[in-house]
Design an enzyme around this catalytic site. Structure first.
Site, PDB file in Angstrom:
ATOM      1  N   CYS A 170       0.717  -1.239   0.025  1.00  0.00           N
ATOM      2  CA  CYS A 170       0.011   0.218  -0.119  1.00  0.00           C
ATOM      3  C   CYS A 170       0.956   1.201   0.076  1.00  0.00           C
ATOM      4  CB  CYS A 170      -0.897   0.011   1.205  1.00  0.00           C
ATOM      5  SG  CYS A 170      -0.142  -0.586   2.852  1.00  0.00           S
TER       6      CYS A 170
ATOM      7  N   SER B 155       3.370  -2.225   3.974  1.00  0.00           N
ATOM      8  CA  SER B 155       3.257  -0.785   3.830  1.00  0.00           C
ATOM      9  C   SER B 155       4.339  -0.577   3.118  1.00  0.00           C
ATOM     10  CB  SER B 155       3.525  -0.193   5.277  1.00  0.00           C
ATOM     11  OG  SER B 155       4.639  -0.337   5.578  1.00  0.00           O
ATOM     12  N   ASP B 156       4.295   0.493   2.011  1.00  0.00           N
ATOM     13  CA  ASP B 156       5.564   1.179   1.421  1.00  0.00           C
ATOM     14  C   ASP B 156       6.407   1.655   2.742  1.00  0.00           C
ATOM     15  OD1 ASP B 156       7.405   2.253  -0.065  1.00  0.00           O
ATOM     16  OD2 ASP B 156       6.061   3.148  -1.496  1.00  0.00           O
ATOM     17  N   TRP B 157       7.561   1.890   2.475  1.00  0.00           N
ATOM     18  CA  TRP B 157       8.595   2.292   3.590  1.00  0.00           C
ATOM     19  C   TRP B 157       8.133   3.686   4.378  1.00  0.00           C
ATOM     20  CZ3 TRP B 157       8.719  -2.253   1.501  1.00  0.00           C
ATOM     21  CH2 TRP B 157       9.687  -2.975   1.726  1.00  0.00           C
TER      22      TRP B 157
ATOM     23  N   ALA C 196       4.972   4.272   5.387  1.00  0.00           N
ATOM     24  CA  ALA C 196       3.843   4.727   4.862  1.00  0.00           C
ATOM     25  C   ALA C 196       2.826   4.510   6.021  1.00  0.00           C
ATOM     26  CB  ALA C 196       3.217   3.974   3.588  1.00  0.00           C
TER      27      ALA C 196
END
Ligand SMILES: *[C@@H]1O[C@H](CO)[C@@H](O)[C@H](O)[C@H]1NC(C)=O
Ligand SMILES: *[C@@H]1O[C@H](CO)[C@@H](O)[C@H](O)[C@H]1NC(C)=O
Ligand SMILES: *[C@@H]1O[C@H](CO)[C@@H](O)[C@H](O)[C@H]1NC(C)=O
Ligand SMILES: *[C@@H]1O[C@H](CO)[C@@H](O)[C@H](O)[C@H]1NC(C)=O
Ligand SMILES: *[C@@H]1O[C@H](CO)[C@@H](O)[C@H](O)[C@H]1NC(C)=O
Ligand SMILES: *[C@@H]1O[C@H](CO)[C@@H](O)[C@H](O)[C@H]1NC(C)=O
Ligand SMILES: *[C@@H]1O[C@H](CO)[C@@H](O)[C@H](O)[C@H]1NC(C)=O
Ligand SMILES: *[C@@H]1O[C@H](CO)[C@@H](O)[C@H](O)[C@H]1NC(C)=O
Ligand SMILES: *[C@@H]1O[C@H](CO)[C@@H](O)[C@H](O)[C@H]1NC(C)=O
Length: 840
Positions: free
Chosen positions: A241, A274-276, A278
């Protein structure tokens, strides 16, 4: 007539939509759906259950939480389970090869492989990339990309994905995922969702918030969600995401996009990471459907975490029910078993933070000096595939009087920095953070180191030598005297230009990820004009991240050919030489529209938002790229799907057969109650750091960091902690949505004939008009690649599915076939559709 009515409708829609979308709101959707082991996940689910049932609370939490930035070898690493000899998972960029290592291949970009329109090449590339990741010990390859899909032509990371068309992107996603996962590595489809520009994707001063992509329900289903549905149907193990908000709710804790759309409607059985960084909340993101947090720390090497010890506490005090934690871990381990990691895994043998053989195992802490790189060569014979894709993805846009292919010319001149090596070396710019020398990759995290990079100048010079051609070359785009001397009297002048873009953490020449303009970089437009003013046989080669404005030379009488080579990867020079000399007959078709001016696309990057959170209203709805050009009656330079060949093809004999799959039935009924696996030891004292534990600096652990908070004010959304049976959605029930969406409604076929003099591959394209005044003029639905000898004919067949002829209906939350008359078209581009017939 259709066009003018569509323009009016688009304008009307935009007006109402903008009123509705500004400050749009994302409805709550709880509880987070638990996995059920459907859609081909049954075996993996059984194995995962057995594994998860043995785990303690701390071990479960360890699998959900990254150890923090530069804590271990990979760009993302979950905690381990030493008791069971389980090393934890390694997540590694990128969508075009293994990032931050050596002895790996640098594959063509997603955009390039899309331009081949070959499902065989989509899958082969995925499989080769997957095997390279697997060979390095990677569990999860962070790709492929369907977000950005390419809403705005200047979007910085469009090239990491495939095409602004959801069907082409969807097919490419599915094939790439199957290729990667067949190699025993988990694919991670990203960035979910609405991640369509780099500017303000994360909060950055003076803004306190990331932008909100405000997307209406129809557009979500018919455009942005479509390729993710194909990814889920293909069995993708993970979804990442994104940083941005959707309807003013962050995509990595948006219960509507994660719980409702992804896990309920699309019935996604894998895990969401999650994206890093996020992730911005702890318990809230868990309840909203997030299963794994990366990099695990709250900020880059911040040492603290929303999960880890905080998740342990939230389970112990009852805020996160056991079933939700068990579901996170079971989803993660099911993906692991689904692709066979238990039988394929080799230990991680590289280190993302240092290419030296010896270094720190925990680089952020500078602890544990040891061997960190084994320099394993994972390239296999992938160079041949990379060269093949490079040639097959090169679009022949113009070819006056068969200027190409070349045949032993007497004298050729090769002009432009973009034809030449970067004098400082192929990997001198980390994450490709410069535009020096030939462009074969954009910049950012979606990159890999080059093992080598064949510049066009190198390969063309070798070809000239073997032909006995005179050869001159000039690399300086500004030295017009040298250029004049080189191209005067040459039979052919080949001039190279490029345009670059990438991820927002790198700014090049003032371009912060997204491009500032749609022209060529580094004086290349002026260079082309100069060469064409002198040499009557000027061939233009473009290495660009997307469309550029070509009007200045498109119709220039001295520009006899134009080739778009995109971002071809390590074999760039060999691939373009194959095409220029006719060893490869171009098959590629443009995967985006080439407008005459920037305004033609109707939508653009918002560089300086006027509100906080920045509101990006997707008012254009589904009308991006060719759908917009068609609806607004704008003539492009080159249309979506366009590309020439060294031969010609004709289309004939359209046959439409109606099939009778029976009526569409909405999915009904309820899920079972949420299961739990194993027992949790709720004694806080058993979940503390073991005595004498040495905590690595800035490393994220699952152990309690203090007393378990209780009695804090609680206002979790209604139903968020409820594990009782839940209603299924009418459009849901199986991977990617209701299985009857893939029923065949019509079988459409047409004859394609090679009417020219050489063997070639044609890409027949099938488009459909859904018929309503609010629908695009046509939408792509199917395609194939047919290899034909001169004079040969073959039948192109496509099974039109229920999904292909449906629209999303917001009221019934389901797909419906409207009563508007539908037409099918077959031809060689979105604007060259000689065959058509009614779908009656
Ligand atoms: C966003 O808001 C629009 C307009 O109200 C609505 O149609 C859509 O379903 C919402 N989507 C999400 C993901 O919240
Ligand atoms: C959690 O993972 C870390 C390594 O990342 C490891 O040191 C620790 O022992 C693990 N904890 C448990 C309880 O397995
Ligand atoms: C738990 O979360 C809180 C709130 O964000 C934070 O202040 C704290 O440092 C976190 N705990 C750990 C161990 O990271
Ligand atoms: C990489 O490791 C070498 C030792 O092998 C060390 O000298 C160097 O400082 C390390 N580089 C970084 C960036 O950590
Ligand atoms: C021609 O190419 C060579 C590399 O093959 C390069 O060294 C040389 O500088 C180029 N010549 C000019 C005039 O740019
Ligand atoms: C477009 O941007 C590129 C890269 O920054 C730059 O080289 C070029 O000059 C710009 N074009 C125009 C017309 O300003
Ligand atoms: C095309 O090239 C010729 C030289 O061969 C030149 O005289 C002519 O002006 C060029 N045409 C244009 C439009 O620049
Ligand atoms: C294709 O057909 C066009 C006209 O029909 C002709 O001008 C052209 O030379 C043909 N090209 C090839 C490669 O046969
Ligand atoms: C339980 O702990 C979590 C994490 O610290 C916290 O967010 C939550 O509010 C706590 N619940 C109660 C009831 O205090």
């Amino acid at each position: 007539m259709l066009w003018s009515s569509s323009i009016a409708v688009v304008a009307a829609l935009s007006n109402t939509a903008s009123a509705q979308l500004n400050d749009a709101y994302s409805p709550p959707s709880y509880p987070s759906p638990w996995m059920r082991g459907g859609n081909g996940w049954a075996d993996a689910y059984t194995k995962a259950q057995a594994f998860v049932s043995q785990l303690t609370l701390l071990e479960k939490v360890n699998l959900t939480t990254g150890v923090g930035w530069e804590g271990e070898s990979c760009v993302g690493n979950t905690g381990a389970i030493p008791r069971l000899n389980f090393p934890g998972l390694c997540l590694q960029d990128s969508p075009l090869g293994v990032r931050d290592t050596d002895f790996n291949s640098a594959f063509p970009s997603g955009m390039n492989v899309a331009a081949t329109w070959s499902t065989r090449l989509f899958k082969s590339r995925g499989n080769a990339m997957g095997s390279e990741h697997g060979g390095k010990g990677v569990d999860v390859q962070l790709g492929p990309v369907a977000g950005p899909i390419g809403r705005v032509p200047a979007g910085g990371r469009n090239w990491e994905g495939f095409s602004p068309d959801p069907v082409l992107t969807g097919v490419a996603m599915a094939q790439t995922i199957q290729g990667i996962q067949d190699a025993g590595v988990i694919a991670c489809a990203k960035h979910y969702i609405g991640n369509e520009q780099e500017h303000n994707r994360q909060a950055a001063a003076p803004y306190n918030f990331a932008y909100s992509a405000n997307i209406d329900d129809v557009t979500m289903h018919e455009l942005y969600l479509w390729p993710f549905a194909d990814s889920v149907r293909a069995g993708v193990g993970a979804i990442m995401c994104s940083y941005n908000q959707v309807n003013n709710s962050y995509a990595s804790q948006n219960s509507y996009t994660l719980n409702y759309l992804l896990k309920n409607e699309l019935d996604f059985q894998g895990f969401v990471t999650s994206d890093w960084w996020a992730q911005l909340t702890g318990a809230a993101s868990a309840l909203a459907g997030l299963d794994m947090t990366m990099a695990g720390d709250q900020g880059l090497a911040s040492g603290d975490t929303f999960w880890g010890s905080n998740l342990t506490a939230a389970v112990l005090n009852g805020t996160i029910p056991q079933w939700r934690l068990d579901d996170m871990v079971t989803r993660i381990m099911s993906a692991y078993y689904k692709v066979g990691r238990d039988t394929h895994k080799v230990p991680v043998n590289f280190n993302s933070w240092n290419l030296s053989t010896y270094g720190y195992q925990h680089p952020e802490a500078n602890e544990d000096f040891t061997q960190i790189n084994w320099h394993v060569n994972v390239q296999d014979d992938h160079a041949a595939l990379i060269r093949e894709i490079g040639g097959a993805s090169t679009v022949l846009l113009k070819n006056t009087n068969n200027a190409l292919p070349l045949n032993k010319p007497k004298y050729i001149a090769v002009i432009g920095e973009d034809a030449h090596d970067n004098p400082a070396g192929v990997n001198s710019c980390s994450d490709r953070n410069c535009d020096i020398g030939t462009l074969a990759m954009g910049w950012g995290s979606g990159t890999a180191n080059f093992p080598y990079l064949i510049a066009p100048n190198t390969a063309l010079k070798a070809q000239a030598a073997s032909d006995g051609s005179k050869y001159t070359n000039v690399s300086d785009n500004y030295d017009f005297d040298a250029v004049t001397a080189a191209v005067t009297g040459a039979d052919i002048a080949i001039v190279f230009g490029n345009a670059d873009s990438g991820e927002d953490y790198i700014t090049i020449d003032g371009n912060q990820g997204d491009r500032n303009n749609l022209t060529l970089w580094g004086n290349a437009d002026a260079l082309i004009a100069h060469v064409a003013s002198i040499n009557p046989n000027t061939i233009v080669v473009l290495h660009t991240v997307g469309p550029v404005i070509v009007e200045a030379y498109k119709n220039h009488p001295n520009v006899t050919a134009i080739l778009w080579a995109g971002l071809p990867g390590q074999e760039s020079g060999n691939a373009i030489t194959d095409v220029i000399y006719g060893k490869v007959n171009p098959q590629a078709k443009s995967v985006f529209t080439w407008g005459k001016q920037r305004e033609d696309w109707g939508v653009d990057v918002v560089y300086t938002p006027t509100s906080d959170p920045p509101q990006l209203n997707f008012n254009e709805g589904v009308f991006i790229d060719y759908r917009h050009f068609d609806a607004a009656g704008i003539e492009p330079s080159y249309e979506f799907g366009f590309g020439l060949s060294y031969t010609n093809f004709s289309y004939s004999n359209l046959v439409i057969q109606k099939q009778n799959p029976g009526p569409y039935e909405p999915t009904t009924g309820e899920t079972s109650a949420a299961p739990t696996f194993g027992t949790i030891d709720y004694n806080a004292a058993d979940n503390e750091f073991p005595p004498g534990w040495h905590a690595v600096k800035d490393y994220v652990y699952p152990y309690l960091d203090g007393p378990v908070p209780t009695g804090l004010p609680q206002d979790w959304p209604a139903g968020a902690q409820d594990g009782s049976p839940q209603p299924k959605l009418p459009a849901g029930g199986s991977g990617g949505g209701n299985r009857q969406l893939w029923d065949t409604m019509y079988t459409v076929s047409a004859t394609v004939t090679n009417t020219g003099g050489v063997k070639g591959t044609e890409i027949p394209q099938l488009y459909i008009s859904l018929g309503a005044p609010t629908d695009p003029k046509v939408v792509l639905r199917g395609f194939d690649d047919l290899i034909l000898d001169p004079g040969e004919s073959e039948t192109f067949t496509y099974e039109v599915t229920r999904r292909d002829i449906s629209n999303w209906d917001t009221a019934s939350q389901n797909w419906v076939v409207s009563t508007y008359p539908k037409t099918v078209y077959v031809g060689s581009s979105s604007r060259n559709l000689p065959l058509s017939g009614a779908l009656a």
